[in-house]
Design a protein around this motif. Structure first.
Motif, short mmCIF file in Angstrom:
data_model
loop_
_atom_site.label_atom_id
_atom_site.label_comp_id
_atom_site.label_asym_id
_atom_site.label_seq_id
_atom_site.Cartn_x
_atom_site.Cartn_y
_atom_site.Cartn_z
N ASN A 1 8.88 -1.13 -0.80
CA ASN A 1 9.03 -0.42 0.39
C ASN A 1 10.30 -1.04 1.30
OD1 ASN A 1 7.31 -3.17 0.43
ND2 ASN A 1 8.11 -2.98 2.61
N LYS A 2 11.24 -1.82 0.57
CA LYS A 2 12.50 -2.18 1.39
C LYS A 2 13.43 -2.71 0.08
CE LYS A 2 10.69 -6.79 2.25
NZ LYS A 2 10.34 -7.90 3.23
N LEU B 1 -0.95 0.67 -2.60
CA LEU B 1 -1.28 -0.64 -2.52
C LEU B 1 -1.01 -1.56 -3.69
CD1 LEU B 1 -2.15 -2.93 -0.35
CD2 LEU B 1 -4.46 -2.21 -0.99
N LEU B 2 -0.16 -2.50 -3.43
CA LEU B 2 0.10 -3.46 -4.82
C LEU B 2 0.70 -4.52 -4.33
CD1 LEU B 2 0.01 -3.71 -7.84
CD2 LEU B 2 2.24 -2.77 -7.87
N ASP B 3 -0.26 -5.83 -4.47
CA ASP B 3 0.31 -7.02 -4.62
C ASP B 3 0.42 -7.73 -6.25
OD1 ASP B 3 0.52 -9.98 -4.62
OD2 ASP B 3 -0.75 -10.04 -2.78
N HIS C 1 3.69 3.48 3.48
CA HIS C 1 3.90 4.83 3.77
C HIS C 1 4.95 5.08 4.49
CE1 HIS C 1 0.02 6.80 2.64
NE2 HIS C 1 -0.49 5.77 2.69
N ALA C 2 5.38 4.02 5.60
CA ALA C 2 6.42 4.36 6.46
C ALA C 2 7.85 4.45 5.58
CB ALA C 2 6.63 3.05 7.52
N ASP D 1 1.74 -4.12 1.72
CA ASP D 1 1.15 -3.58 2.91
C ASP D 1 1.27 -2.06 2.81
OD1 ASP D 1 0.97 -2.41 5.43
OD2 ASP D 1 1.84 -4.24 6.42
N LEU D 2 0.08 -1.30 2.85
CA LEU D 2 0.01 0.13 2.52
C LEU D 2 0.78 0.80 3.61
CD1 LEU D 2 -0.56 2.17 0.34
CD2 LEU D 2 -2.91 2.42 1.22
#
Length: 245
Positions: free
Chosen positions: A17-18, A60-62, A46-47, A41-42
């Protein structure tokens, strides 16, 4: 399963996500992959996905959570029946868990620091491999890319250069070792497993002190994720240079 699901190659990128993971996801989506953008953090996933073109799906994946890893493997199997590319990008360093105003020295790092960092950088990769290897072996040209670092080297490019963290650097040494072991175990198959060293990339992981952009750092991972059948396995590359460990 839809026609689109069977036609597009499927890639899973952890910690996407980043930073470098986000750049890898963007690059693979641009190459026509369905990209599963892994995020702890889902909402953040999404963002991030909403800013990307192509078929990008937040999941979702930790990677330290066995239940989440198993649930995602089941989802991938049910929806796609295979996984073409796994990019183990999620990473941690001592500062992830214990913020300091400087890079810690070896005498400032603790056994607990090692446990926490190794849980993400090493043990989680084994967890992901165990969960997704059966799906990778159902793909025609499966690829695994482990995002590593020059800091994992025992030579002058690693622990003897700059001010590396003992915990982080040694976790990448271990990651390079398991990369080679997995590659050797699957050398007689179509699966290729390699390490990608992105260089000193400016992200929040290092307080944006890096000298390279995420896209520059991601390029080698994208290349290794899309290797031809005659490409290498069991190697570590930074850009087009094979690194000696």
């Amino acid at each position: 399963m839809t026609t689109q699901d069977t036609a597009r190659p499927v890639a899973l990128v952890t910690g996407a996500n980043k930073g470098i993971g986000f750049a890898i996801a963007r690059g693979l989506a641009a190459k026509g992959f369905t990209v599963l953008l892994g995020a702890r953090d889902l909402a953040a996933g999404h963002a991030a996905a909403e800013t990307l073109d192509g078929d990008v799906r937040p999941v979702l994946l930790d990677v330290t959570d066995q239940h989440q890893v198993d649930a995602l493997a089941e989802l991938v199997e049910n929806e796609f029946g295979r996984l073409d590319v796994l990019v183990n990008n999620a990473g941690a360093n001592t500062l992830t868990f214990r913020p300091m105003d400087h890079l810690p020295t070896p005498t400032e790092e603790t056994p607990e620091d090692m446990r926490r960092v190794y849980e993400v950088n090493v043990f989680a990769v084994v967890r992901m491999m165990n969960a997704f290897l059966p799906l990778l072996m159902k793909a025609d040209a499966p690829r695994v890319v482990n995002v590593t670092s020059k800091r994992g080297s025992l030579g002058e490019e690693g622990a003897w250069a700059g001010q590396p963290s003992m915990v982080y650097s040694s976790s990448k040494t271990a990651l390079n070792a398991i990369t080679v072991h997995y590659a050797r175990a699957f050398t007689d198959t179509a699966l290729k497993i390699n390490g990608a060293a992105p260089g000193h990339v400016a992200t929040d992981f290092n307080g944006f002190r890096g000298t390279r952009t995420p896209d520059e750092g991601a390029a080698v991972a994208i290349r290794l994720a899309t290797l031809d059948a005659d490409g290498p396995t069991g190697t570590v590359y930074e850009d087009d240079t094979r690194l000696v460990w």
